[in-house]
Scaffold this active site. Structure first.
Site, short mmCIF file in Angstrom:
data_model
loop_
_atom_site.label_atom_id
_atom_site.label_comp_id
_atom_site.label_asym_id
_atom_site.label_seq_id
_atom_site.Cartn_x
_atom_site.Cartn_y
_atom_site.Cartn_z
N CYS A 109 0.73 -1.21 -0.07
CA CYS A 109 -0.08 0.22 0.03
C CYS A 109 0.77 1.23 0.14
O CYS A 109 0.76 2.15 -0.98
CB CYS A 109 -1.15 -0.08 1.21
SG CYS A 109 -2.21 -1.37 1.07
N1 LIG Z 1 -2.27 -6.08 1.49
C1 LIG Z 1 -2.86 -4.96 2.04
O1 LIG Z 1 -2.56 -4.75 3.30
C2 LIG Z 1 -3.92 -4.13 1.51
C3 LIG Z 1 -4.70 -3.26 2.49
C4 LIG Z 1 -5.65 -2.32 1.83
C5 LIG Z 1 -5.75 -2.27 0.30
N2 LIG Z 1 -4.85 -3.30 -0.53
C6 LIG Z 1 -5.36 -3.30 -1.81
O2 LIG Z 1 -6.16 -4.29 -2.09
C7 LIG Z 1 -5.73 -4.76 -3.57
C8 LIG Z 1 -5.39 -6.29 -3.38
O3 LIG Z 1 -4.16 -6.42 -2.50
P1 LIG Z 1 -3.81 -7.90 -2.01
O4 LIG Z 1 -2.61 -7.39 -1.04
O5 LIG Z 1 -4.93 -8.65 -1.48
O6 LIG Z 1 -3.19 -8.40 -3.28
P2 LIG Z 1 -2.72 -10.12 -3.48
O7 LIG Z 1 -1.69 -10.02 -4.29
O8 LIG Z 1 -2.52 -10.81 -2.05
O9 LIG Z 1 -4.15 -10.93 -3.80
C9 LIG Z 1 -4.72 -10.53 -5.08
C10 LIG Z 1 -5.02 -11.65 -5.81
O10 LIG Z 1 -5.94 -11.45 -6.90
C11 LIG Z 1 -5.73 -12.64 -7.88
N3 LIG Z 1 -6.00 -12.06 -9.10
C12 LIG Z 1 -5.35 -11.30 -10.10
N4 LIG Z 1 -6.16 -11.02 -11.03
C13 LIG Z 1 -7.32 -11.64 -11.11
C14 LIG Z 1 -8.50 -11.88 -11.51
N5 LIG Z 1 -8.87 -11.36 -13.15
N6 LIG Z 1 -9.51 -12.44 -11.41
C15 LIG Z 1 -9.32 -13.15 -9.82
N7 LIG Z 1 -8.33 -12.98 -9.13
C16 LIG Z 1 -7.34 -12.44 -9.70
C17 LIG Z 1 -4.40 -12.75 -7.58
O11 LIG Z 1 -3.95 -14.04 -8.31
C18 LIG Z 1 -4.07 -12.54 -6.04
O12 LIG Z 1 -4.29 -14.08 -5.84
C19 LIG Z 1 -4.76 -3.99 -4.13
O13 LIG Z 1 -5.30 -2.82 -4.52
C20 LIG Z 1 -4.21 -3.37 -2.74
O14 LIG Z 1 -3.59 -2.04 -2.97
C21 LIG Z 1 -4.30 -4.30 0.15
#
Ligand SMILES: NC(=O)c1ccc[n+]([C@@H]2O[C@H](COP(=O)([O-])OP(=O)(O)OC[C@H]3O[C@@H](n4cnc5c(N)ncnc54)[C@H](O)[C@@H]3O)[C@@H](O)[C@H]2O)c1
Length: 469
Positions: free
Chosen positions: A286
């Site tokens: 983030c």
């Molecule tokens: N990790 C955090 O602490 C956090 C906190 C708040 C917001 N976010 C935001 O949330 C979003 C996701 O982050 P995350 O950390 O969960 O990512 P992550 O990489 O842990 O998980 C994302 C998942 O989405 C899957 N994916 C990609 N394209 C896809 C599709 N078309 N259909 C289905 N699945 C698909 C990937 O294979 C992966 O498993 C980002 O925008 C991030 O900035 C993250």
């Protein structure tokens, strides 16, 4: 948390009113797209609230991981998932056709940066296209991925619009940023207020009603753009304040002052001050990334967010600064970096989580390897560490204390990059000849050094050049 339909306004068109009823009585099936750090806690909260959940991830390995119940990395409770399986309320798949059965779709896909540090929206674009392929009347689609203002309207709704259905009439679209803080014992999805902005008032109403089923407080805002910008403000606020204390840490080294003591003292002011700590660099998915989504967006408007760019420049040079300080520390002990045995302790981006994405340890290691150090690491949460195709050797120590830790004596420098609670800090001091502390881990725990000059620290006198004295 229970809402009665009659209490809510504005009155919705029939297809969406029917969905509202299905949400309230838990007959709505919810598809969570993206089973990662954000998606899995959403699945957990939905299961706990009694919904049937369809988990969808393009990565078959991720699907397998969830099916196998291997969830420790993601700070969710396996027993909730086990109950979901047992009651037939959880399905996990890499096949997009599960969307055919979904009444609500929550999109939690990654929003990283490209090699040139511009937003990489490819995952959102692909997810939007997939949802569009299965869009049907009576659906609610919510984007949770952090992104620049305008994404929900332009990218998501842009893809859905071609299906010929009417947004706000036939289906609803909203943005609701995820605020999950992995490893936070106090605030989880349920007790962290959720901001919601819909494309139309009906979209907002329906999305708000959906979240109120499993989040204690929902904050409605007037548009998806406002919700998108709210999330960016939160992350920019952190990035800038961390940039400020990082800059002060470097300044304090030159002034011969301990910045940690300064911040601790300033934190006693009961108003008008908020505590941020310096560190070896930003990490995670983030804070190092999201502010740059705004920078990129406003560049096309011929303007800039200078605070964001300045904080980014300061924060980005911290791993190099820390590596340099380690080199100076070795020098002080008569060692060159080349050939020195260096151990990095704690390599994840923050304490007590297993996530090494964007961790500053990666760049610190790159510098040390480039300068010829003989590098190893230890982290209770990271069983193996591959960096640019090279495997960094891991010290096999599975308990925080014990005579096995005498092996530290073989290292010229032990650097605490992230101070996991798992470690026994007196043990580290007992056996390490020389320590570099990126987190004020020892002083804060009241663990003194064994001899003068044993512990060097980011943001404190140590590598102070003679001309600055
Ligand atoms: N990790 C955090 O602490 C956090 C906190 C708040 C917001 N976010 C935001 O949330 C979003 C996701 O982050 P995350 O950390 O969960 O990512 P992550 O990489 O842990 O998980 C994302 C998942 O989405 C899957 N994916 C990609 N394209 C896809 C599709 N078309 N259909 C289905 N699945 C698909 C990937 O294979 C992966 O498993 C980002 O925008 C991030 O900035 C993250």
């Amino acid at each position: 948390m229970s809402d009665r339909l009659l209490d809510v306004s504005p009155p919705a068109p029939t297809r969406l009113t029917a969905l509202a009823s299905r949400i309230i009585d838990r007959h709505a099936r919810v598809c969570v797209m993206g089973l990662g750090y954000v998606g899995l806690p959403v699945v957990e909260a939905l299961l706990e609230a009694g919904f049937s959940v369809l988990g969808l991830d393009v990565d078959p390995q991720k699907v397998h991981l969830v099916q196998a119940g291997d969830l420790t990395t993601y700070h969710v409770r396996p027993e909730v998932f086990r109950a979901g399986w047992a009651e037939g309320r959880l399905t996990v798949s890499d096949r997009a056709d599960v969307l055919d059965r979904a009444d609500v779709v929550v999109i939690c896909v990654p929003t990283p940066l490209s090699k040139h540090r511009d937003p990489d929206l490819s995952y959102v674009i692909q997810a939007a296209q997939t949802v569009a392929d299965y869009l049907h009347a009576g659906q609610l689609i919510v984007l949770e991925s952090t992104t620049y203002p305008g994404t929900t309207r332009e990218v998501l709704q842009g893809a859905l619009a071609v299906r010929g259905l009417q947004v706000g009439q036939d289906y609803a679209v909203a943005f609701s940023p995820e605020r999950i803080d992995p490893g936070n014992p106090r605030f989880g999805l349920r007790n962290t207020p959720k901001v919601v902005g819909g494309l139309t008032p009906v979209c907002r109403w329906l999305a708000s009603l959906f979240y109120r089923q499993f989040v204690e407080r929902v904050v409605e805002v007037s548009s998806p753009e406002t919700a998108e910008m709210t999330k960016l403000l939160e992350n920019i606020f952190r990035a800038i304040n961390i940039g400020l204390v990082n800059e002060l840490a470097v300044v304090c080294e030159k002034l011969g002052i301990d910045v940690w003591e300064v911040i601790e003292a300033a934190s006693t002011k009961p108003f008008g001050f908020m505590t941020f700590w310096p560190g070896p660099g930003l990490g995670g998915h983030c804070i190092p990334i999201d502010p740059l989504y705004l920078s990129w967006r406003v560049r096309s408007l011929n303007t800039m967010v200078r605070f964001v760019d300045l904080a980014d420049a300061i924060n980005r040079q911290m791993p190099a600064h820390v590596a340099q300080q380690m080199a100076l520390c070795l020098n002080e002990h008569g060692k060159a970096v080349r050939g020195a045995r260096v151990l990095l302790v704690g390599i994840t981006y923050k304490p007590d989580v297993a996530d090494i994405r964007e961790s500053p340890a990666n760049d610190i290691a790159r510098y040390l390897l480039w300068w010829g150090a003989d590098l190893a690491y230890h982290d209770p949460y990271v069983p193996s560490w591959d960096l640019d195709g090279e495997r960094i050797p891991r010290l096999a120590l599975e308990t925080p204390t014990g005579p096995a830790w005498q092996v530290l004596a073989d290292f010229d420098l032990v650097a605490v990059v992230t101070d996991h609670a798992w470690y026994d800090y007196p043990t580290l001091v007992e056996y390490s000849p020389s320590i570099y502390d990126c987190r004020d881990a020892f002083r804060r725990r009241g663990v003194p050094s064994r001899r003068p000059g044993q512990i060097w620290k980011l943001g404190a006198p140590g590598a102070r050049p003679p001309w600055a004295r």
